[in-house]
Scaffold this active site. Structure first.
Site, PDB file in Angstrom:
ATOM      1  N   ARG A  95     -44.193 -19.893  51.632  1.00 36.05           N
ATOM      2  CA  ARG A  95     -43.975 -19.603  50.229  1.00 36.05           C
ATOM      3  C   ARG A  95     -42.651 -18.853  50.119  1.00 36.05           C
ATOM      4  O   ARG A  95     -42.058 -18.497  51.127  1.00 36.05           O
ATOM      5  CB  ARG A  95     -45.150 -18.798  49.646  1.00 36.05           C
ATOM      6  CG  ARG A  95     -45.756 -17.843  50.668  1.00 36.05           C
ATOM      7  CD  ARG A  95     -46.191 -16.552  50.103  1.00 36.05           C
ATOM      8  NE  ARG A  95     -45.162 -15.922  49.322  1.00 36.05           N
ATOM      9  CZ  ARG A  95     -44.157 -15.227  49.823  1.00 36.05           C
ATOM     10  NH1 ARG A  95     -44.007 -15.053  51.111  1.00 36.05           N
ATOM     11  NH2 ARG A  95     -43.247 -14.688  49.030  1.00 36.05           N
TER      12      ARG A  95
ATOM     13  N   ASP B  55     -37.086 -17.068  41.738  1.00 39.41           N
ATOM     14  CA  ASP B  55     -37.448 -18.467  42.028  1.00 39.41           C
ATOM     15  C   ASP B  55     -36.567 -19.452  41.289  1.00 39.41           C
ATOM     16  O   ASP B  55     -36.469 -20.625  41.668  1.00 39.41           O
ATOM     17  CB  ASP B  55     -38.909 -18.710  41.662  1.00 39.41           C
ATOM     18  CG  ASP B  55     -39.806 -17.939  42.611  1.00 39.41           C
ATOM     19  OD1 ASP B  55     -40.035 -16.737  42.352  1.00 39.41           O
ATOM     20  OD2 ASP B  55     -40.225 -18.507  43.629  1.00 39.41           O
TER      21      ASP B  55
HETATM   22  O1  MRU Z   1     -45.551 -17.594  44.769  1.00 44.35           O
HETATM   23  P1  MRU Z   1     -44.564 -17.167  45.806  1.00 44.35           P
HETATM   24  O2  MRU Z   1     -45.122 -16.218  46.799  1.00 44.35           O
HETATM   25  O3  MRU Z   1     -43.875 -18.349  46.445  1.00 44.35           O
HETATM   26  O4  MRU Z   1     -43.471 -16.377  44.976  1.00 44.35           O
HETATM   27  C1  MRU Z   1     -42.386 -15.801  45.644  1.00 44.35           C
HETATM   28  C2  MRU Z   1     -41.480 -15.027  44.768  1.00 44.35           C
HETATM   29  O5  MRU Z   1     -41.705 -14.898  43.583  1.00 44.35           O
HETATM   30  C3  MRU Z   1     -40.238 -14.491  45.392  1.00 44.35           C
HETATM   31  O6  MRU Z   1     -39.860 -13.288  44.792  1.00 44.35           O
HETATM   32  C4  MRU Z   1     -39.102 -15.501  45.210  1.00 44.35           C
HETATM   33  O7  MRU Z   1     -39.506 -16.758  45.666  1.00 44.35           O
HETATM   34  C5  MRU Z   1     -37.884 -15.099  45.916  1.00 44.35           C
HETATM   35  S1  MRU Z   1     -38.054 -15.260  47.661  1.00 44.35           S
HETATM   36  C6  MRU Z   1     -36.608 -14.860  48.397  1.00 44.35           C
END
Ligand code: MRU
Length: 367
Positions: free
Chosen positions: A53, A243
């Site tokens: 993730r 993201d």
């Molecule tokens: O749902 P996730 O755990 O994939 O979400 C991750 C995040 O929101 C992070 O802050 C984002 O991907 C940045 S990672 C460098």
């Protein structure tokens, strides 16, 4: 980064067995497990179910998934089908589509017989690029932390707050938001990190695990603690990941980030976002209106996973039977609440002009 003294990346290619391996993040911080991904279905499941993730890691995983599937069937039809299957796994992080588009653009002009090798080389290149981008984000973030440290009374730590896990587990290595923290600690700066729990999936536990492994002072706090800590002068700087960030600097990140930004503005705490350039969606302007927000399985909210007194990883229900549950996974922080975007090229204001000046090669794509 190191796990019990051994250097690891979150994803790697085992040249001895010719297999792609990942750290299976479902079991952290309680158990360190490695998984092997072999088929397109394995890669899609690993992304959708969050074995891997974090926006940058999702992108690199998709590139390796494309490479593995090109070895099985390098036809034009399968190139498109693999793009579709992997792109459908998670909708918000733009790095996924960015990586798949890059793979398809690179592979489509090649003869099918040449695609598997080219796809694997591209996946390796993208993994290395990610590491380099994050290392450079860390250098620029370190400069900001140094500046705050220079204004602190002697002996007082620079207190940082972060939300979710934008750490090395969310990238190939270093992390984005955590890269300045690791580099500050390595440089001998006195820092302390408030780590938001980040319900429902508790990615804060991943961040705490990383900081712990690296010997960085930190405390794990509930998602609602940030405003209180800021009101009492206990936060010098917020750094989160993202993201998807629009061309004018609206930042989409893990649910709850927006509330941190509001509290930061009310308390004059600088709110920075660590932003690798593949996370910029140059086609979007209004993040709140245009970024698709992933709605995940309600079970992630109604149940929590932890380690029982018997040492076994277990799941318990926290909601009453019959209550409806909502699970929006991300929110958007408008650019006006963002102090700066820490990119691999330097720190930019969260504005269309700032980003276009930092990445002039993309300026023509802005809608
Ligand atoms: O749902 P996730 O755990 O994939 O979400 C991750 C995040 O929101 C992070 O802050 C984002 O991907 C940045 S990672 C460098």
């Amino acid at each position: 980064m190191k796990v019990n003294g051994t250097p690891y990346r979150s994803i790697w290619y085992d040249h001895d067995t010719a297999e792609v391996r990942i750290i299976d993040q479902r079991w952290l911080p309680h158990d360190f497990r490695i998984a092997t991904l072999k088929s397109r279905a394995d890669f899609a499941t690993a992304i959708y179910e969050m074995w891997v993730r974090g926006a940058p890691l999702i992108g690199v995983t998709a590139a390796y998934g494309m490479a593995e599937d090109m070895a099985r069937d390098p036809s034009d039809a399968n190139l498109d089908a693999t793009w579709e299957a992997l792109n459908a796994t998670r909708p918000t992080a733009i790095n996924l589509r960015w990586a798949l588009d890059r793979c398809r653009a690179h592979l489509a002009p090649l003869a099918p017989a040449d695609r598997a090798e080219a796809a694997m080389q591209l996946a390796h290149d993208m993994a290395e690029e990610d590491v380099d981008i994050n290392r450079r984000i860390g250098q620029h973030g370190l400069a900001l932390i140094r500046d705050i440290a220079s204004r602190k009374p002697a002996g007082e730590p620079v207190r940082l707050l972060t939300h979710c896990n934008a750490g090395w587990l969310a990238t190939v290595d270093w992390g984005t938001a955590t890269s300045p923290m690791f580099q500050a600690a390595d440089a001998g700066l006195n820092i302390h990190v408030w780590v938001d729990e980040t319900r429902p999936r508790n990615q804060g536990a991943l961040t705490a695990w990383e900081l712990n492994s690296h010997g960085v002072s930190h405390a794990y706090v509930t998602d609602n603690a940030g405003g209180h800590l800021m009101q009492h002068g206990m936060v010098d700087m917020v750094i989160t990941g993202t993201d998807r960030t629009t061309a004018q600097g609206d930042v989409c990140n893990k649910i709850g980030t927006y509330l941190k930004a509001l509290a930061a503005q009310d308390n004059n705490v600088p709110f920075y976002v660590a932003l690798p350039s593949p996370t910029i969606d140059w086609t979007l302007r209004d993040g709140v209106a245009e970024i698709p927000i992933e709605e995940r399985n309600p079970r992630e909210v109604s149940h929590v996973q932890g380690i029982g007194t018997d040492g076994a990883i277990t799941e318990v229900q926290v909601t009453p039977q019959g209550s409806e549950v909502g699970n929006p996974a991300f929110d958007v922080t408008p650019a006006r609440l963002v102090t700066g975007l820490i990119t691999e090229r330097g720190t930019s204001p969260a504005t269309a002009e700032g980003l276009a000046a930092m990445f002039p090669e993309h300026a023509s794509k802005v809608a």
